[in-house]
Design a protein around this motif. Structure first.
Motif, PDB file in Angstrom:
ATOM      1  N   ASN A 322     -45.204  76.347 -14.152  1.00 31.36           N
ATOM      2  CA  ASN A 322     -44.466  75.639 -15.289  1.00 31.36           C
ATOM      3  C   ASN A 322     -43.851  74.541 -14.650  1.00 31.36           C
ATOM      4  OD1 ASN A 322     -43.385  75.455 -17.909  1.00 31.36           O
ATOM      5  ND2 ASN A 322     -41.671  76.538 -17.478  1.00 31.36           N
ATOM      6  N   LYS A 323     -43.351  73.458 -15.825  1.00 29.41           N
ATOM      7  CA  LYS A 323     -42.710  72.418 -15.572  1.00 29.41           C
ATOM      8  C   LYS A 323     -43.531  71.481 -14.657  1.00 29.41           C
ATOM      9  CE  LYS A 323     -38.291  74.981 -15.183  1.00 29.41           C
ATOM     10  NZ  LYS A 323     -36.897  75.370 -14.594  1.00 29.41           N
ATOM     11  N   ILE A 324     -44.815  71.155 -15.043  1.00 24.69           N
ATOM     12  CA  ILE A 324     -45.578  70.320 -14.335  1.00 24.69           C
ATOM     13  C   ILE A 324     -45.258  68.722 -14.809  1.00 24.69           C
ATOM     14  CG2 ILE A 324     -47.538  71.898 -13.808  1.00 24.69           C
ATOM     15  CD1 ILE A 324     -49.162  70.266 -16.570  1.00 24.69           C
ATOM     16  N   ASP A 325     -44.519  68.668 -15.783  1.00 25.47           N
ATOM     17  CA  ASP A 325     -43.918  67.402 -16.406  1.00 25.47           C
ATOM     18  C   ASP A 325     -42.845  66.849 -15.278  1.00 25.47           C
ATOM     19  OD1 ASP A 325     -42.662  69.838 -17.277  1.00 25.47           O
ATOM     20  OD2 ASP A 325     -41.254  68.211 -18.269  1.00 25.47           O
ATOM     21  N   ARG A 326     -42.572  67.659 -14.303  1.00 24.72           N
ATOM     22  CA  ARG A 326     -41.447  67.110 -13.375  1.00 24.72           C
ATOM     23  C   ARG A 326     -42.069  66.818 -12.179  1.00 24.72           C
ATOM     24  NH1 ARG A 326     -36.444  71.189 -14.360  1.00 24.72           N
ATOM     25  NH2 ARG A 326     -36.151  71.177 -16.747  1.00 24.72           N
ATOM     26  N   ILE A 327     -43.651  67.203 -11.806  1.00 26.37           N
ATOM     27  CA  ILE A 327     -44.245  66.841 -10.516  1.00 26.37           C
ATOM     28  C   ILE A 327     -45.334  65.889 -10.684  1.00 26.37           C
ATOM     29  CG2 ILE A 327     -43.433  69.313  -9.731  1.00 26.37           C
ATOM     30  CD1 ILE A 327     -46.394  70.146 -10.300  1.00 26.37           C
ATOM     31  N   GLU A 328     -45.712  65.432  -9.516  1.00 18.16           N
ATOM     32  CA  GLU A 328     -46.938  64.698  -9.256  1.00 18.16           C
ATOM     33  C   GLU A 328     -48.078  65.339  -9.720  1.00 18.16           C
ATOM     34  OE1 GLU A 328     -46.713  61.567  -8.870  1.00 18.16           O
ATOM     35  OE2 GLU A 328     -44.462  61.660  -8.457  1.00 18.16           O
ATOM     36  N   GLU A 329     -49.135  64.394 -10.434  1.00  8.98           N
ATOM     37  CA  GLU A 329     -50.486  65.361 -10.870  1.00  8.98           C
ATOM     38  C   GLU A 329     -51.216  65.854  -9.807  1.00  8.98           C
ATOM     39  OE1 GLU A 329     -52.570  63.014 -13.540  1.00  8.98           O
ATOM     40  OE2 GLU A 329     -51.186  62.643 -14.943  1.00  8.98           O
ATOM     41  N   ASP A 330     -50.990  65.270  -8.530  1.00  8.15           N
ATOM     42  CA  ASP A 330     -52.124  65.513  -7.504  1.00  8.15           C
ATOM     43  C   ASP A 330     -51.301  66.693  -6.598  1.00  8.15           C
ATOM     44  OD1 ASP A 330     -49.982  64.333  -6.418  1.00  8.15           O
ATOM     45  OD2 ASP A 330     -51.216  62.816  -5.271  1.00  8.15           O
ATOM     46  N   VAL A 331     -50.378  67.405  -6.946  1.00  8.04           N
ATOM     47  CA  VAL A 331     -49.790  68.514  -6.224  1.00  8.04           C
ATOM     48  C   VAL A 331     -50.667  69.744  -6.165  1.00  8.04           C
ATOM     49  CG1 VAL A 331     -47.940  70.016  -5.953  1.00  8.04           C
ATOM     50  CG2 VAL A 331     -47.423  67.415  -6.146  1.00  8.04           C
ATOM     51  N   VAL A 332     -50.819  70.279  -5.047  1.00  2.55           N
ATOM     52  CA  VAL A 332     -51.663  71.428  -5.223  1.00  2.55           C
ATOM     53  C   VAL A 332     -51.167  72.709  -5.373  1.00  2.55           C
ATOM     54  CG1 VAL A 332     -53.386  72.976  -3.668  1.00  2.55           C
ATOM     55  CG2 VAL A 332     -53.674  70.252  -3.465  1.00  2.55           C
ATOM     56  N   LEU A 333     -51.378  73.375  -6.479  1.00  3.29           N
ATOM     57  CA  LEU A 333     -50.536  74.554  -6.818  1.00  3.29           C
ATOM     58  C   LEU A 333     -51.742  75.863  -6.648  1.00  3.29           C
ATOM     59  CD1 LEU A 333     -48.691  73.384 -10.055  1.00  3.29           C
ATOM     60  CD2 LEU A 333     -47.774  73.529  -7.656  1.00  3.29           C
ATOM     61  N   ILE A 334     -51.282  76.840  -5.818  1.00  2.49           N
ATOM     62  CA  ILE A 334     -52.111  77.988  -5.638  1.00  2.49           C
ATOM     63  C   ILE A 334     -51.458  79.100  -5.416  1.00  2.49           C
ATOM     64  CG2 ILE A 334     -54.008  76.535  -4.607  1.00  2.49           C
ATOM     65  CD1 ILE A 334     -52.981  77.809  -1.940  1.00  2.49           C
ATOM     66  N   ASP A 335     -52.020  80.197  -5.851  1.00  3.16           N
ATOM     67  CA  ASP A 335     -51.062  81.582  -5.786  1.00  3.16           C
ATOM     68  C   ASP A 335     -52.544  82.499  -5.269  1.00  3.16           C
ATOM     69  OD1 ASP A 335     -50.087  84.121  -5.567  1.00  3.16           O
ATOM     70  OD2 ASP A 335     -49.374  84.170  -7.768  1.00  3.16           O
ATOM     71  N   PRO A 336     -52.813  82.911  -4.069  1.00  4.38           N
ATOM     72  CA  PRO A 336     -53.612  83.806  -3.572  1.00  4.38           C
ATOM     73  C   PRO A 336     -53.793  85.239  -4.246  1.00  4.38           C
ATOM     74  CG  PRO A 336     -52.759  82.634  -1.601  1.00  4.38           C
ATOM     75  CD  PRO A 336     -51.786  82.476  -2.947  1.00  4.38           C
ATOM     76  N   LYS A 337     -52.519  85.430  -4.389  1.00  7.22           N
ATOM     77  CA  LYS A 337     -52.267  87.087  -5.238  1.00  7.22           C
ATOM     78  C   LYS A 337     -52.493  87.165  -6.617  1.00  7.22           C
ATOM     79  CE  LYS A 337     -48.996  88.520  -1.484  1.00  7.22           C
ATOM     80  NZ  LYS A 337     -47.419  88.998  -1.316  1.00  7.22           N
ATOM     81  N   ALA A 338     -52.901  86.025  -7.272  1.00  5.71           N
ATOM     82  CA  ALA A 338     -53.016  86.039  -8.581  1.00  5.71           C
ATOM     83  C   ALA A 338     -54.422  86.125  -9.213  1.00  5.71           C
ATOM     84  CB  ALA A 338     -52.625  84.874  -9.441  1.00  5.71           C
TER      85      ALA A 338
END
Length: 415
Positions: A322-338
């Protein structure tokens, strides 16, 4: 007496944050930053920090005698009302620190309990908070006459736990016993509700995650539930469940739960077990993560640790950054447990329609869409669909019962 308490409550308490660093200085700093947020939420203002580097926490005074002298000077210079330690203190540590510093001694657990006490609204929430408070204080009564008198009002004395904690253990044990019985009745009611949901075959999707990740904002977006949504830790405490319609017309129950936090007190985990276990009995977990928080990964670890403590296993988890409006678009977001991940902004609505579609696809995985007229003589077959699938439409016609449904692959042939 009431007037004195009221006037004290109006005064904003000044506190010094105290921590023991066991090696990772960055982690200690991050934990203290969070503790300052907790203190602010509880109504205090932080006027200083004191960190002691040690190989282990001192059994007697938490920080050791050398740092106590430094703390005395800080208390005098800042005119602070007390200190807040970043870990849960033992009764001996509270007593010794109180004797040495002659001020109000608090710890992370006490602050969290205090915030919970101010936020509880439902009968269940109030019972859970008071139970946690009493269990916390019950072990801290011995030899606590002077330190209790220093407690005064303000932080640590609010909510249903404000019960003259100087009384002997027998009375507190009696109160704990009474509240435990009340809580069991509430838990039974919650279990009955779960059974009704199961019979109605409405899938339950649980929103879980770190406190202040945006869970309530997401619930409000989909359901107009009107749940308090603020940029504060533990803005909401009591769970809320609302009906949501997916794009294909299927209805689900969306449940918002209390937020998790690092070093979540065991008193709270035990007291709020029935509430937190909404995730355990759900069909799908939405793990909401604040993607803009620098401590995102550690917060995710804390959530999964709480899942482990609650024995939540083999559940499908969708991690919602959530809150991707506050971060840069190219930031990598991962969750290996999901099982799946998605980036959204509950505040702006970005990708929230896609999230509903992802929830729908996840719930429908392994199921086949069927349109069929079942004769009245074979109407009993629909019980299989009701039990294992999802009926989207049901019409009674002259030639039989027309249904549109999603049915697990293994049950299609039985229709």
């Amino acid at each position: 007496m009431e007037k004195e308490l009221y006037e004290f409550g109006e005064k904003q308490e000044k506190v010094i944050l105290v921590a023991v660093c066991l090696g990772d200085e960055e982690d200690t700093k991050d934990s203290l930053d969070e503790l300052e947020e907790l203190a602010t939420t509880a109504g205090a203002v932080t006027v200083g920090r004191c960190v002691q580097n040690r190989e282990y926490i001192h059994n007697g005074t938490y920080i050791g005698s050398g740092k106590i002298e430094e703390l005395k000077d800080m208390l005098w210079e800042t005119e602070a009302d007390g200190i807040i330690c970043d870990d849960e203190l033992t009764p001996a540590q509270v007593r010794n620190l109180s004797n040495e510093l002659d001020c109000k001694i608090m710890d992370r657990t006490l602050i969290i309990l205090d915030i919970f006490a101010s936020r509880a609204r439902t009968r269940e929430g109030k019972i859970q908070v008071e139970l946690a408070q009493l269990r916390y204080h019950a072990t801290r009564l011995t030899g606590k006459g002077t330190s209790m008198s220093r407690l005064g009002g303000g932080i640590g004395t609010r909510g249903p736990g404000e019960k003259k904690l100087e009384v002997d253990r027998r009375l507190i044990r009696g109160r704990i016993g009474h509240l435990s019985k009340e809580l069991k009745q509430v838990v039974k009611h919650r279990e009955v509700q779960r059974q009704k949901r199961s019979k109605n075959q409405i899938p339950v999707v649980c929103i879980a995650g770190y406190t202040n990740a945006g869970k309530s904002t997401l619930l409000n977006l989909y359901t107009k539930a009107g749940v308090l949504s603020e940029d504060k830790l533990f803005a909401t405490l009591d769970p809320t469940t609302r009906l949501v319609k997916l794009p294909n017309g299927q209805e689900i129950l969306l449940t918002d739960t209390v937020g998790f936090i690092r070093k979540l007190p065991h008193h709270l985990v035990n007291a709020f077990r029935s509430t937190l276990e909404e995730a355990k009995y759900s069909d799908l977990i939405l793990h909401v993560v604040d993607a803009s928080n620098p401590q995102m990964e550690k917060q995710m670890e804390a959530v999964y640790e709480t899942f482990k403590e609650l024995e939540i296993q083999d559940k499908t988890i969708l991690t919602v950054f959530n809150k991707i409006d506050r971060i840069e678009e190219d930031v990598v977001l991962i969750d290996p447990k999901a099982d799946e991940v998605i980036r959204i902004s509950a505040a702006t609505g970005e990708n929230t329609d896609e999230l509903l579609e992802l929830i729908q696809d996840t719930l429908m995985s392994g199921q086949i869409y069927v349109e069929k007229v079942v004769s009245y003589a074979e109407a009993g077959k629909l019980q299989v669909v009701r039990k294992h699938g999802v009926i989207l439409k049901e019409e009674y016609r002259e030639d039989g019962i027309y249904v549109e449904a999603y049915v697990p692959v293994e049950y299609v042939q039985s229709l």
